[in-house]
Design a protein around this motif. Structure first.
Motif, PDB file in Angstrom:
ATOM      1  N   GLY A  22       2.237  24.845   1.688  1.00 50.66           N
ATOM      2  CA  GLY A  22       0.909  24.287   1.827  1.00 50.66           C
ATOM      3  C   GLY A  22       0.814  23.115   2.778  1.00 50.66           C
ATOM      4  N   VAL A  23       1.775  22.975   3.679  1.00 51.14           N
ATOM      5  CA  VAL A  23       1.803  21.856   4.628  1.00 51.14           C
ATOM      6  C   VAL A  23       1.987  22.406   6.038  1.00 51.14           C
ATOM      7  CG1 VAL A  23       2.945  19.722   5.324  1.00 51.14           C
ATOM      8  CG2 VAL A  23       2.799  20.326   2.892  1.00 51.14           C
ATOM      9  N   LEU A  24       1.172  21.907   6.964  1.00 52.63           N
ATOM     10  CA  LEU A  24       1.371  22.173   8.380  1.00 52.63           C
ATOM     11  C   LEU A  24       2.171  21.023   8.964  1.00 52.63           C
ATOM     12  CD1 LEU A  24       0.854  23.486  11.164  1.00 52.63           C
ATOM     13  CD2 LEU A  24      -1.295  22.213  11.238  1.00 52.63           C
ATOM     14  N   HIS A  25       3.366  21.325   9.428  1.00 52.57           N
ATOM     15  CA  HIS A  25       4.216  20.339  10.096  1.00 52.57           C
ATOM     16  C   HIS A  25       3.984  20.480  11.598  1.00 52.57           C
ATOM     17  CE1 HIS A  25       6.834  19.600   6.482  1.00 52.57           C
ATOM     18  NE2 HIS A  25       6.326  20.778   6.159  1.00 52.57           N
ATOM     19  N   LEU A  26       3.568  19.393  12.245  1.00 56.79           N
ATOM     20  CA  LEU A  26       3.278  19.411  13.669  1.00 56.79           C
ATOM     21  C   LEU A  26       4.104  18.344  14.365  1.00 56.79           C
ATOM     22  CD1 LEU A  26       1.593  20.513  16.052  1.00 56.79           C
ATOM     23  CD2 LEU A  26      -0.166  18.839  15.471  1.00 56.79           C
TER      24      LEU A  26
END
Length: 526
Positions: free
Chosen positions: A375-379
């Protein structure tokens, strides 16, 4: 009530002036679509333009049996050339992007099927302008690597097949060039074959600019639709003209009713209408698909419009939808697919790159910056600010909307939310562990201190170009207004050039990475 104010205004502008009539249309309005976004299908056998809102310029449409496929100029957004699918010409779903490698700013393409194979002819603006071709044996790909054709002086190709089976690209300026039998290379040099009809010099236009030719063989004739008058500029500039010939080799005669479509007043609902293609519906009716700007909303880019067409006894097509401000009867037959897509994202699935999210002017390895897990977008951070950070953007089609997200940053990183036109014109807010950074007019301005540390929830509201920014330390239960309001009605092509649109998105700059959770987009009533 799900009927928005700007839809009421459109109905009234189109001549529906009685309260009883307005009430009937309100009752016919469907429930809101994804994220409260408006849908074109009104649920009572009619639809209201646009059929695809937001930045959907230069529609290229293909009928393939019972299926319709369409794509649009994707310019500097990658992955690009997302293919949209419909079975009734009104309700559309995104499928997959066709172009992954950055070859430049993608302008008006041609989407065709020839002898069982799909082709996309792609003009690009780059250090070296050219037109590329890619192909696939299935509409969802895989698509081939782009092959340059060597056409640096032309844009807007349209694939056409002559009565003798020869393959051609018709080009801007009334030119054409022959293709090889496999369609993957040129078999000649460009030649001039058509002098487009000219409008009176008293009309307010951007320039002559004959472009976007579209060829259709119908009955005894090849019909060519062309856009003239310039793509933007004055609201009355862009228009659709037509010509026909009994042979792909000419001569071409002008339509006696030119122009077929033109915005004649800035009081109309849609400005700068042009780049039309003709297509038949499941019930045998005929339609034109083209683009236009919503009045007073250049920022949204050119949106996709559907206009009914009739063929006269003289064999000429005529468009009958007027200024497209009123509901029109839908084509009959065909399956109505769920329309559009949710722009909200809980990052519980792989990132929808191309169909939903896209990078601005990405490097070849840009996709390696993103990772979705739990549930996390790592950018991964890039550059110093949105100007050189290739932000991750969405296409919004509403005149008012809100988007928000939980953001957590590494030490040394700066991240935030933006409304982004291009790398020289954007607005929004970012933060590092000590200070905010205000983005306005495409510049980094005030840097007031904050006490959020390395995590907060941020929200941007765009209500008819008036921007309000809020922050929260408790996940959105309590909001604090940031002390900088903005107005972004001038963030568009007629100010900056580039033919783009103002898009919501997120960015990460500096060092390390930023983590985004619970991205929520909500369309608002005006």
């Amino acid at each position: 009530m799900s009927f928005t104010i700007d839809r009421r205004a459109a109905l009234l502008a189109g001549g529906l002036t009685t309260l009883a009539g307005l009430s009937a249309q309100v009752k016919a309005a469907p429930a809101p679509g994804f994220d409260n976004q408006a849908a074109p299908d009104l649920g009572n056998g009619t639809f209201l333009n646009p059929i695809l809102s937001g930045d959907r310029a230069d529609p290229a449409i293909l009928r393939d049996g019972a299926d319709y496929y369409m794509t649009f100029s994707s310019f500097d957004a990658y992955p690009g050339l997302t293919i949209w699918h419909s079975r009734d010409l009104v309700n559309w779903q995104p499928r997959k992007p066709a172009l992954f490698r950055n070859i430049g700013a993608v302008w008006a393409v041609s989407l065709v099927k020839h002898k069982g194979r799909y082709f996309l002819y792609i003009p690009v603006k780059a250090e070296q302008n050219d037109t590329f071709v890619i192909w696939a044996d299935h509409i969802d790909g895989p698509w081939s690597d782009p092959v340059p054709l060597g056409l640096p002086k032309h844009i807007d190709p349209c694939h056409a097949v002559g009565e003798d089976g020869s393959r051609w690209l018709f080009l801007s300026g009334g030119d054409r060039v022959r293709l090889s039998e496999d369609g993957l290379s040129l078999a000649g040099t460009p030649e001039h074959v058509y002098d487009p009809w000219r409008y009176p010099d008293t009309w307010d236009v951007e320039g002559f600019s004959p472009e976007g030719p579209k060829i259709l063989r119908h009955g005894d004739y090849f019909h060519m639709l062309t856009a003239v008058g310039g793509t933007a500029g004055p609201p009355t500039g862009h228009m659709v003209i037509a010509a026909r010939s009994r042979s792909i080799h000419g001569p071409w005669e002008h339509h006696p009713g030119n122009p077929l479509v033109r915005t004649v007043s800035d009081k109309e609902a849609w400005w700068c209408r042009g780049h039309a293609s003709l297509v038949d519906a499941p019930d045998g009716s005929w339609w034109a698909v083209y683009h236009g700007y919503r009045a007073d909303f250049w920022t949204l880019g050119r949106q996709c419009l559907l206009d009914p067409v009739v063929w006269g006894k003289d064999g000429w097509p005529r468009m009958t939808g007027g200024d497209l401000s009123r509901p029109l009867p839908k084509p009959r037959g065909g399956q109505a697919l769920p329309h559009g897509m949710a722009l909200s994202d809980d990052f519980s699935a792989p990132l929808a790159l191309g169909s939903k999210w896209a990078f601005f002017r990405p490097a070849r390895d840009e996709a390696s910056r993103v990772r979705v897990a739990d549930g996390v977008l790592h950018l991964t951070a890039k550059g110093n600010a949105p100007v050189d950070g290739s932000p991750l953007l969405l296409t919004a089609g509403e005149t008012s909307y809100r988007f928000e997200c939980d953001i957590e940053i590494d030490p040394g990183a700066t991240a935030g939310l933006v409304l982004f036109y291009d790398d020289r014109l954007y607005a929004g807010l970012g933060f590092d562990k000590d200070r905010f950074v205000t983005h306005q007019y495409g510049m980094e301005r005030g840097r007031p201190a904050h006490t959020y540390g390395q995590a907060l929830r941020m929200r941007i509201t765009n209500r008819r170009h008036i921007i309000a920014i809020h922050t929260s330390s408790d996940g959105g239960q309590t909001w604090h207004r940031f002390d900088r309001g903005m107005e972004v009605s001038g963030y568009h092509h007629n100010v900056r050039g580039g033919f783009l649109a103002l898009k919501p998105g997120l960015y990460a700059a500096g060092k390390g990475e930023a983590r985004f959770r619970n991205f929520r987009f909500t369309a608002l009533k005006d």
